[in-house]
Motif scaffolding. Structure first.
Motif, mmCIF file in Angstrom:
data_model
loop_
_atom_site.group_PDB
_atom_site.id
_atom_site.type_symbol
_atom_site.label_atom_id
_atom_site.label_comp_id
_atom_site.label_asym_id
_atom_site.label_seq_id
_atom_site.Cartn_x
_atom_site.Cartn_y
_atom_site.Cartn_z
ATOM 1 N N ILE A 1 6.864 4.346 1.868
ATOM 2 C CA ILE A 1 8.257 4.383 1.435
ATOM 3 C C ILE A 1 9.150 4.849 2.576
ATOM 4 O O ILE A 1 8.666 5.340 3.603
ATOM 5 N N GLN A 2 10.448 4.719 2.377
ATOM 6 C CA GLN A 2 11.416 5.199 3.352
ATOM 7 C C GLN A 2 11.795 6.632 3.016
ATOM 8 O O GLN A 2 11.783 7.046 1.847
ATOM 9 N N GLU A 3 12.124 7.360 4.040
ATOM 10 C CA GLU A 3 12.577 8.731 3.855
ATOM 11 C C GLU A 3 13.752 8.741 2.878
ATOM 12 O O GLU A 3 14.647 7.894 2.946
ATOM 13 N N GLY A 4 13.726 9.720 1.981
ATOM 14 C CA GLY A 4 14.790 9.817 0.993
ATOM 15 C C GLY A 4 14.425 9.204 -0.350
ATOM 16 O O GLY A 4 14.997 9.581 -1.379
ATOM 17 N N GLU A 5 13.484 8.282 -0.345
ATOM 18 C CA GLU A 5 13.058 7.671 -1.594
ATOM 19 C C GLU A 5 12.100 8.611 -2.331
ATOM 20 O O GLU A 5 11.572 9.560 -1.775
ATOM 21 N N ASN A 6 11.898 8.297 -3.598
ATOM 22 C CA ASN A 6 10.935 9.063 -4.392
ATOM 23 C C ASN A 6 9.563 8.400 -4.324
ATOM 24 O O ASN A 6 9.450 7.168 -4.221
ATOM 25 N N ALA A 7 8.532 9.208 -4.415
ATOM 26 C CA ALA A 7 7.155 8.694 -4.402
ATOM 27 C C ALA A 7 6.447 9.139 -5.673
ATOM 28 O O ALA A 7 6.504 10.322 -6.028
ATOM 29 N N THR A 8 5.829 8.207 -6.347
ATOM 30 C CA THR A 8 5.094 8.523 -7.570
ATOM 31 C C THR A 8 3.638 8.122 -7.419
ATOM 32 O O THR A 8 3.332 6.993 -7.034
ATOM 33 N N MET A 9 2.767 9.056 -7.724
ATOM 34 C CA MET A 9 1.330 8.811 -7.669
ATOM 35 C C MET A 9 0.733 9.139 -9.021
ATOM 36 O O MET A 9 1.155 10.090 -9.673
ATOM 37 N N ASN A 10 -0.239 8.363 -9.423
ATOM 38 C CA ASN A 10 -0.843 8.526 -10.743
ATOM 39 C C ASN A 10 -2.323 8.864 -10.625
ATOM 40 O O ASN A 10 -2.996 8.461 -9.680
ATOM 41 N N CYS A 11 -2.796 9.587 -11.611
ATOM 42 C CA CYS A 11 -4.194 10.004 -11.649
ATOM 43 C C CYS A 11 -4.699 9.845 -13.070
ATOM 44 O O CYS A 11 -4.041 10.265 -14.015
ATOM 45 N N SER A 12 -5.869 9.243 -13.219
ATOM 46 C CA SER A 12 -6.496 9.160 -14.537
ATOM 47 C C SER A 12 -7.847 9.842 -14.477
ATOM 48 O O SER A 12 -8.499 9.872 -13.432
#
Lengths: 116, 111
Positions: free
Chosen positions: B13-24
């Motif tokens: 992603i670009q700086e400033g954007e949000n990052a979402t990671m998922n775990c199951s």
């Protein structure tokens, strides 16, 4: 927070030699220590669990005669990779659990082993 | 087998954007933890969420837990280049109560 150290931070050895990695809990007593192995771009895989003064419990597929674990005191555990081969090259991370107030696992900085 | 599985495996992603990671995960848990690992370095504990909690915040981190779906997510808001690292979820299992790690998400934040 609790601190766990590992020594050495990196080691290069020739195939067939044995390498010892130390894991120390610096400011707490660790009743249980864990050894993990991590290959590049992969997750940590638990190798074994050791309790002070008793034999380590190894995960399935981990050779206990190849990866010798000694947990002789409440602040020190050692992992010896015997007769190391290039496929043993990996990042080895130890973790110590504070059995007291926090009962949490604290991780060492890891040891990079390269076997030539 | 690993208790947790994460997706995506890699995220750029670009700086400033949000990052979402998922775990199951597969079995019942008492808590779920998230860790960060910079390349070739040890683990840094980020946040712990207990099984009776649904959401937890710590600075720019937001973790959610859905025990009915056996899943958790880690959101990093307003990402920075320094957030570039691998992120792992971990759960406790077994009589030894040891931590078991998911496969991890490799996050790259481009300046």
């Amino acid at each position: 927070g609790a601190v766990v150290s590992q020594h050495p931070s990196w080691v290069i050895c020739k195939s067939g030699t044995s390498v010892k990695i130390e894991c120390r809990s610096l400011d707490f007593q660790a009743t249980t220590m864990f050894w993990y192995r991590q290959f590049p771009k992969q997750s940590l895989m638990l190798m074994a669990t050791s309790n002070e003064g008793s034999k380590a419990t190894y995960e399935q597929g981990v050779e206990k005669d190849k990866f010798l674990i000694n947990h002789a005191s409440l602040t020190l555990s050692t992992l010896t990779v015997t007769s190391a081969h290039p496929e043993d090259s990996s990042f080895y991370i130890c973790s110590a659990r504070d059995g007291g107030t926090y009962n949490e696992q604290f991780f060492g900085p890891g040891t990079r082993l390269t076997v030539l | 087998s690993q208790q947790g599985e994460e997706d995506p495996q890699a995220l750029s992603i670009q700086e400033g954007e949000n990052a979402t990671m998922n775990c199951s995960y597969k079995t019942s848990i008492n808590n779920l933890q998230w860790y960060r690992q910079n390349s070739g370095r040890g683990l840094v504990h980020l946040i712990l969420i207990r099984s009776n909690e649904r959401e937890k915040h710590s600075g720019r981190l937001r973790v959610t837990l859905d025990t009915s779906k056996k899943s958790s997510s880690l959101l990093i808001t307003a990402s920075r280049a320094a957030d570039t690292a691998s992120y792992f979820c971990a759960t406790r299992r077994g009589a030894g109560n040891m931590l078991t790690f998911g496969g991890g998400t490799r996050l790259m934040v481009k300046p």
